[in-house]
Write a protein that holds these residues in place. Structure first.
Motif, short mmCIF file in Angstrom:
data_model
loop_
_atom_site.label_atom_id
_atom_site.label_comp_id
_atom_site.label_asym_id
_atom_site.label_seq_id
_atom_site.Cartn_x
_atom_site.Cartn_y
_atom_site.Cartn_z
N ARG A 1 -5.95 -35.74 -16.95
CA ARG A 1 -6.01 -36.15 -15.58
C ARG A 1 -6.68 -37.50 -15.44
NH1 ARG A 1 -7.14 -30.12 -13.44
NH2 ARG A 1 -7.77 -29.88 -15.57
N GLY A 2 -7.77 -37.72 -16.18
CA GLY A 2 -8.46 -39.01 -16.10
C GLY A 2 -7.59 -40.15 -16.57
N LEU A 3 -6.88 -39.95 -17.66
CA LEU A 3 -5.98 -40.98 -18.17
C LEU A 3 -4.83 -41.22 -17.20
CD1 LEU A 3 -5.31 -42.95 -20.41
CD2 LEU A 3 -4.11 -41.10 -21.59
N GLY A 4 -4.28 -40.16 -16.62
CA GLY A 4 -3.22 -40.30 -15.64
C GLY A 4 -3.69 -41.06 -14.42
N TYR A 26 -14.52 -36.91 -23.59
CA TYR A 26 -14.56 -37.58 -22.29
C TYR A 26 -15.17 -38.97 -22.41
CZ TYR A 26 -13.51 -33.01 -20.18
OH TYR A 26 -12.93 -31.82 -19.83
N ALA A 27 -16.23 -39.09 -23.20
CA ALA A 27 -16.86 -40.40 -23.40
C ALA A 27 -15.89 -41.37 -24.08
CB ALA A 27 -18.14 -40.25 -24.23
N ARG A 28 -15.12 -40.88 -25.05
CA ARG A 28 -14.13 -41.75 -25.72
C ARG A 28 -13.02 -42.17 -24.75
NH1 ARG A 28 -15.46 -38.08 -29.64
NH2 ARG A 28 -13.57 -36.81 -29.37
N LEU A 29 -12.59 -41.26 -23.89
CA LEU A 29 -11.58 -41.60 -22.90
C LEU A 29 -12.10 -42.67 -21.94
CD1 LEU A 29 -8.90 -41.22 -21.39
CD2 LEU A 29 -9.97 -39.33 -20.17
N LYS A 30 -13.31 -42.49 -21.46
CA LYS A 30 -13.92 -43.47 -20.55
C LYS A 30 -14.01 -44.84 -21.22
CE LYS A 30 -18.09 -44.15 -17.80
NZ LYS A 30 -19.34 -43.54 -17.33
N ALA A 31 -14.42 -44.88 -22.47
CA ALA A 31 -14.53 -46.14 -23.22
C ALA A 31 -13.16 -46.77 -23.43
CB ALA A 31 -15.24 -45.91 -24.55
N ALA A 32 -12.16 -45.96 -23.76
CA ALA A 32 -10.82 -46.49 -24.00
C ALA A 32 -10.23 -47.09 -22.74
CB ALA A 32 -9.91 -45.38 -24.53
N GLY A 37 -8.93 -52.49 -20.31
CA GLY A 37 -8.87 -53.38 -19.16
C GLY A 37 -8.36 -52.72 -17.88
N LEU A 38 -8.26 -51.39 -17.88
CA LEU A 38 -7.83 -50.71 -16.66
C LEU A 38 -9.00 -50.68 -15.66
CD1 LEU A 38 -5.87 -47.77 -18.30
CD2 LEU A 38 -4.91 -49.75 -17.13
N PRO A 39 -8.73 -50.90 -14.39
CA PRO A 39 -9.82 -51.01 -13.41
C PRO A 39 -10.42 -49.70 -12.94
CG PRO A 39 -7.72 -51.30 -12.32
CD PRO A 39 -7.42 -51.18 -13.80
N THR A 40 -9.92 -48.58 -13.42
CA THR A 40 -10.40 -47.28 -12.95
C THR A 40 -11.80 -46.99 -13.46
OG1 THR A 40 -8.15 -46.43 -12.87
CG2 THR A 40 -9.91 -44.80 -12.93
N ARG A 41 -12.67 -46.61 -12.54
CA ARG A 41 -14.01 -46.14 -12.90
C ARG A 41 -13.88 -44.64 -13.18
NH1 ARG A 41 -18.30 -45.03 -8.36
NH2 ARG A 41 -19.70 -43.70 -9.54
#
Length: 170
Positions: A1-4, A26-32, A37-41
């Motif tokens: 969901r976060g990546l989507g 989750y931490a790796r997804l946030k870092a990736a 360069g995606l603007p999503t927080r």
């Protein structure tokens, strides 16, 4: 969901999960997402949704959409032995249904006016018990929400799983 959410250009994505075994992923997804360069927080709150508060997220935050796929009573057990697991919190169907409805009403209360609540769940129940969808629809309507309908989502070759959609009035 976060990546989507990041791929769709969502400004802020917040997920909750009480399972400590998933925090590294989750931490790796946030870092990736940040490195890409995606603007999503992206924020992940390491607690069950029923313990979540908007104060858990830094800065002003009023969700436009709350999308959830709660545990389907005892159909899925994510973390045996964890007292926060829904099967531990609510070991009977009636107890789980009360927990499930309370979470739906809480989620509805957190969205901004005009926002949406989308619940992805199978409407299963023991024989003779009330359908979870009926209880959730009634509770969210009592809270002032409008039931907008059902969207069918397909997972693999299995039959579609409904997404129950509600909207908070402006």
């Amino acid at each position: 969901r976060g990546l989507g959410a990041a791929a769709a250009g969502v400004k802020t994505y917040v997920g909750t999960d009480p399972n400590p075994r998933l925090l590294g992923g989750y931490a790796r997804l946030k870092a990736a997402v940040a490195e890409g360069g995606l603007p999503t927080r992206i924020e992940f709150v390491p607690k069950p949704f029923e313990d979540f508060a908007l104060d858990d997220v830094a800065g002003p935050f009023a969700p436009d959409l709350m999308f959830t796929s709660p545990p389907f009573f005892d159909f899925e057990t994510y973390n045996d032995g964890d007292a926060r697991q829904s099967t531990s919190v609510a070991p009977t169907f009636d107890g789980w249904l009360a927990w499930f409805v309370a979470a739906a009403v809480k989620a509805y209360g957190l969205i901004r006016p005009g926002g949406y609540l989308a619940y992805y769940f199978v409407d299963f129940r023991p024989r003779g018990a009330r359908k979870p969808s009926e209880a959730v629809i009634a509770a969210v309507r009592l809270a002032g929400g409008a039931f907008r309908g059902v969207i069918a989502a397909r997972r693999g070759a299995k039959r579609p799983i409904p997404v129950w959609v509600f909207q908070k009035p402006e």
